[in-house]
Write a protein that holds these residues in place. Structure first.
Motif, PDB file in Angstrom:
ATOM      1  N   LYS A   3       0.825  -1.209   0.000  1.00 52.95           N
ATOM      2  CA  LYS A   3       0.000   0.000   0.000  1.00 52.95           C
ATOM      3  C   LYS A   3       0.860   1.260   0.000  1.00 52.95           C
ATOM      4  O   LYS A   3       0.622   2.193  -0.773  1.00 52.95           O
ATOM      5  CB  LYS A   3      -0.925  -0.027   1.221  1.00 52.95           C
TER       6      LYS A   3
ATOM      7  N   THR B 282      -9.260  -4.918  -3.487  1.00 55.18           N
ATOM      8  CA  THR B 282     -10.291  -3.890  -3.585  1.00 55.18           C
ATOM      9  C   THR B 282     -11.655  -4.496  -3.903  1.00 55.18           C
ATOM     10  O   THR B 282     -12.675  -4.125  -3.302  1.00 55.18           O
ATOM     11  CB  THR B 282      -9.923  -2.866  -4.672  1.00 55.18           C
TER      12      THR B 282
ATOM     13  N   ARG C 200     -12.476  -7.049  -0.924  1.00 56.82           N
ATOM     14  CA  ARG C 200     -12.361  -6.435   0.407  1.00 56.82           C
ATOM     15  C   ARG C 200     -11.535  -7.277   1.361  1.00 56.82           C
ATOM     16  O   ARG C 200     -11.569  -7.077   2.574  1.00 56.82           O
ATOM     17  CB  ARG C 200     -13.746  -6.159   1.032  1.00 56.82           C
TER      18      ARG C 200
END
Length: 252
Positions: A110, A171, A174
């Motif tokens: 990330k 994404t 989830r």
């Protein structure tokens, strides 16, 4: 009489504390972001003291993030194979398994896409691209690649494809439950495009390949450790520490 294992236990206790801080930071960086996590948050969540935190990470939160980035790309679990393209697949599958299990690796992925990552805490992508290029160059030397394959460009594409599949999968779902299956399919498609056809039946694209390789690596590592008895946990926030009052907490 003092136990002969005492220094080793103290060393292991320090290692465990450092790793606990990194694991905690990974979870918080994933949940609340790097910017949204303070040093105070890390100290509380890791059940340690300010003094202990700064002994391990004198540079504060940035040093924690740098350590997470430094540990993101390792060759742990990779084993030598007769077919070099199998090793190309294997490192990606091991990392796919690890990113589904490890908060720190999720945080590294990330954070690596922040625009200021290279200047702030680093990014693993250049190293992985270089590593992929080395693997592909060896695959070419062994005659495993089709003639049109550009090693440098393909190395870049592998890193980009892997990251894109993992990010999109997380994404959409989830969570990381389908990452290994999707990364496996990515490598099957990619290797089918670049490998000489006769080689394909020899390459294992199993969804659980990364899991098996990394689990075997951990088992081997555990077997090499010398037994030292139980490790005493590092005292938490009430531990006496001469640096506690002299180190100001990083407000970030």
């Amino acid at each position: 009489m003092s136990t002969p294992h005492r220094p080793r236990r103290q060393q292991q206790r320090a290692i465990d504390t450092r790793q606990r801080i990194l694991d905690t930071a990974g979870a918080l960086f994933v949940m609340d972001s790097y910017e949204g996590t303070s040093v105070g948050d890390l100290i509380i969540a890791a059940r340690t003291s300010k003094g202990a935190f700064y002994r391990h990470f004198p540079g504060g939160k940035i040093e924690v993030a740098t350590a997470i980035m430094h540990n993101a790309l390792t060759m742990d679990g990779l084993r030598e194979q007769q077919v070099m393209l199998q090793e190309v697949v294997d490192i990606g599958m091991v990392l796919a398994y690890r990113v589904s299990q490890e908060n720190a690796l999720q945080a590294a992925l990330k954070m690596s896409f922040h625009s200021n990552a290279p200047e702030t805490y680093g990014t693993p992508w250049p190293d992985w691209i270089d590593f992929n290029a080395g693997q592909l160059a060896e695959a070419r030397r062994r005659g495993e690649l089709k003639p049109f394959v550009d090693v440098e460009q393909q190395a870049y594409q592998i890193a980009g494809n892997w990251a894109g599949v993992v990010l999109v999968s997380n994404t959409v779902d989830r969570d990381m439950r389908n990452v290994e299956a999707r990364v496996s399919r990515m490598y099957r498609n990619l290797v089918t495009a670049i490998a000489v056809p006769d080689l394909l039946p020899e390459i294992d694209f199993s969804v659980d390949r990364g899991r098996n390789l990394y689990t075997a690596f951990l088992d081997d590592a555990a077997g090499r450790l010398d037994p030292t008895g139980p490790v005493e946990p590092e005292p938490a926030q009430d531990e006496p520490d001469e640096t506690r009052e002299t180190v100001d907490e990083d407000p970030a």
